[in-house]
Design an enzyme around this catalytic site. Structure first.
Site, PDB file in Angstrom:
ATOM      1  N   GLY A   1     -69.625  42.906  42.406  1.00  0.00           N
ATOM      2  CA  GLY A   1     -70.348  43.495  43.634  1.00  0.00           C
ATOM      3  C   GLY A   1     -71.203  42.182  44.109  1.00  0.00           C
ATOM      4  O   GLY A   1     -70.990  40.941  43.438  1.00  0.00           O
TER       5      GLY A   1
ATOM      6  N   GLY B   1     -68.130  44.620  39.061  1.00  0.00           N
ATOM      7  CA  GLY B   1     -67.664  44.947  40.189  1.00  0.00           C
ATOM      8  C   GLY B   1     -66.217  45.242  39.693  1.00  0.00           C
ATOM      9  O   GLY B   1     -65.171  45.885  40.651  1.00  0.00           O
TER      10      GLY B   1
ATOM     11  N   GLU C   1     -74.217  42.085  33.546  1.00  0.00           N
ATOM     12  CA  GLU C   1     -75.426  42.808  33.915  1.00  0.00           C
ATOM     13  C   GLU C   1     -76.472  42.588  33.751  1.00  0.00           C
ATOM     14  O   GLU C   1     -77.843  42.990  33.578  1.00  0.00           O
ATOM     15  CB  GLU C   1     -75.541  44.308  34.502  1.00  0.00           C
ATOM     16  CG  GLU C   1     -73.995  44.681  35.221  1.00  0.00           C
ATOM     17  CD  GLU C   1     -72.717  44.367  35.040  1.00  0.00           C
ATOM     18  OE1 GLU C   1     -71.191  44.323  35.447  1.00  0.00           O
ATOM     19  OE2 GLU C   1     -71.939  43.910  33.989  1.00  0.00           O
TER      20      GLU C   1
ATOM     21  N   ASP D   1     -72.468  48.512  35.049  1.00  0.00           N
ATOM     22  CA  ASP D   1     -71.942  50.060  35.862  1.00  0.00           C
ATOM     23  C   ASP D   1     -70.498  50.625  36.442  1.00  0.00           C
ATOM     24  O   ASP D   1     -69.722  50.090  35.697  1.00  0.00           O
ATOM     25  CB  ASP D   1     -73.042  49.741  37.107  1.00  0.00           C
ATOM     26  CG  ASP D   1     -72.986  48.456  37.786  1.00  0.00           C
ATOM     27  OD1 ASP D   1     -71.709  47.847  36.840  1.00  0.00           O
ATOM     28  OD2 ASP D   1     -73.404  48.268  39.225  1.00  0.00           O
TER      29      ASP D   1
END
Length: 379
Positions: free
Chosen positions: A72, A121, A144, A152
């Site tokens: 992301g 992501g 992350e 996530d």
């Protein structure tokens, strides 16, 4: 006949090819390693929803250039949250999680062709699909914790279902896996050499069946099972599981350090180095998240991700996400000042706050779209 339909957005960040009853979606941001922008997320979500009740039989997702998707766009989220109210940044993330859920419950077959980097992501838009085809160029990671965040996009679901406690190892240490390791641990369903991808794609688009077994049979024709490299961490699954099954991050790190006194394996030294450099808060919430994911459904994992991300952007506990972005992405000095700075200073009460509802009158839990099917990926 091939019909290119360019996305009606600046720079055409998503390209769409229509071939028979197949749709090929191409992430088209190669200079940014195909990192997901808000526009890309919106277009992907729009298309997957449209395909659900259409005559489309198959969706192929791939990236342009040398990356599938590097994750992301953390820079955009951080900038948005800093420039305005923290909730502006979470709006981008909210749509991304909804996309992950739509992909996870998609009735048709999604085939992700992962020929390059797939991180963060990027894993969210591929790992939840039914078929994940990797090549010798694939590189997977969930880094992350080095950014003050946590694995996530539903990672607590798919990481927790890997053999033994390999998911905890991958999620906490940001370990990079190649295509053969992804296949061995179950993150990938097939391994196909990059040179054969055009032929595979051609065979898939000619298919006219909704049966995933037919799709699988076509991929099987091109699939290979190359051996793991001699230094692959997955060959040490028993050792990894023994250490990463510990109840706390402190115990995991202590066990690894004890192991390193007699065994100087590359993956052990790298894991120790990462755990000592990553955000202590991120490590603790990541471990708890993956453990909870073992007994939860995908929707529960995504709702939890939304809560945790909201607290990160809101700075409920600390400023670690923004500090991680500063040190790694903006100033690039790679010297983040975490708060708290040590694992033993991160209390249970601090960790608990990440998993609680946000105390803000304008905030509500993630509302996932209605879908017609259960979780589709085979992990």
């Amino acid at each position: 006949m091939l019909n290119y339909v360019m996305a009606t957005l600046k720079k055409s960040q998503i390209l769409k090819e229509e071939k028979h009853r197949a749709r090929i979606l191409i992430l088209n941001r190669p200079k940014k390693f195909n990192a997901l922008s808000y526009n890309m997320i919106s277009l992907l979500l729009k298309n997957f929803k449209a395909y659900e009740d259409s005559n489309v039989r198959l969706v192929i997702l791939k990236g342009k250039g040398k990356s599938f998707c590097a994750g992301g766009d953390a820079v955009a989220i951080a900038h948005t949250a800093v420039a305005g109210h923290w909730s502006l940044g979470i709006k981008i993330y909210e749509k991304q999680l909804k996309l992950n859920y739509v992909m996870a419950t998609f009735k048709k077959s999604q085939v992700s062709l992962i020929n390059g980097i797939v991180m963060g992501g990027g894993a969210g838009i591929s790992m939840h699909g039914r078929f994940r085809v990797v090549t010798e160029n694939a590189v997977f990671a969930m880094p992350e914790t080095s950014l003050g965040l946590f694995p996530d996009v539903g990672a607590s679901y798919f990481l927790s279902r890997l053999p033994g406690f390999f998911g905890e190892y991958v999620g906490l240490t940001g370990a990079r896996l190649d295509g053969t390791e992804m296949l061995a641990c179950g993150l990938a369903t097939h391994f196909v050499f990059a040179k054969d991808l055009p032929m595979l794609e051609e065979a898939l688009v000619k298919m006219d069946s909704l049966d995933p077994a037919v799709v699988c049979a076509i991929i099987d024709v091109f699939a290979q099972k190359p051996p793991l490299k001699k230094n692959s961490a997955f060959l040490s699954l028993e050792i990894i599981s023994r250490h990463f099954s510990k109840g706390t991050v402190e115990e995991i790190l202590s066990a690894l350090e004890h192991e390193a006194e007699s065994v100087t394996t590359e993956w052990i030294l790298a894991a120790i180095q990462w755990l000592k450099a990553a955000s202590p808060s991120s490590l603790k919430i990541s471990l708890r998240s993956i453990r909870e994911g073992r007994v939860q459904e995908i929707n529960q994992c995504l709702i939890r991700d939304y809560r945790m991300a909201s607290h990160s952007l809101r700075r409920t506990v600390n400023n670690d996400f923004f500090e991680g972005c500063r040190a790694i992405l903006f100033d690039k000095d790679k010297q983040p000042k975490w708060n708290p700075s040590k694992l033993e200073l991160v209390t249970k009460e601090m960790v608990d706050q990440y998993f609680a509802k946000v105390d803000d009158e304008d905030w509500e839990d993630l509302q996932l779209p209605a879908t017609s099917g259960p979780y589709r990926a085979k992990l």
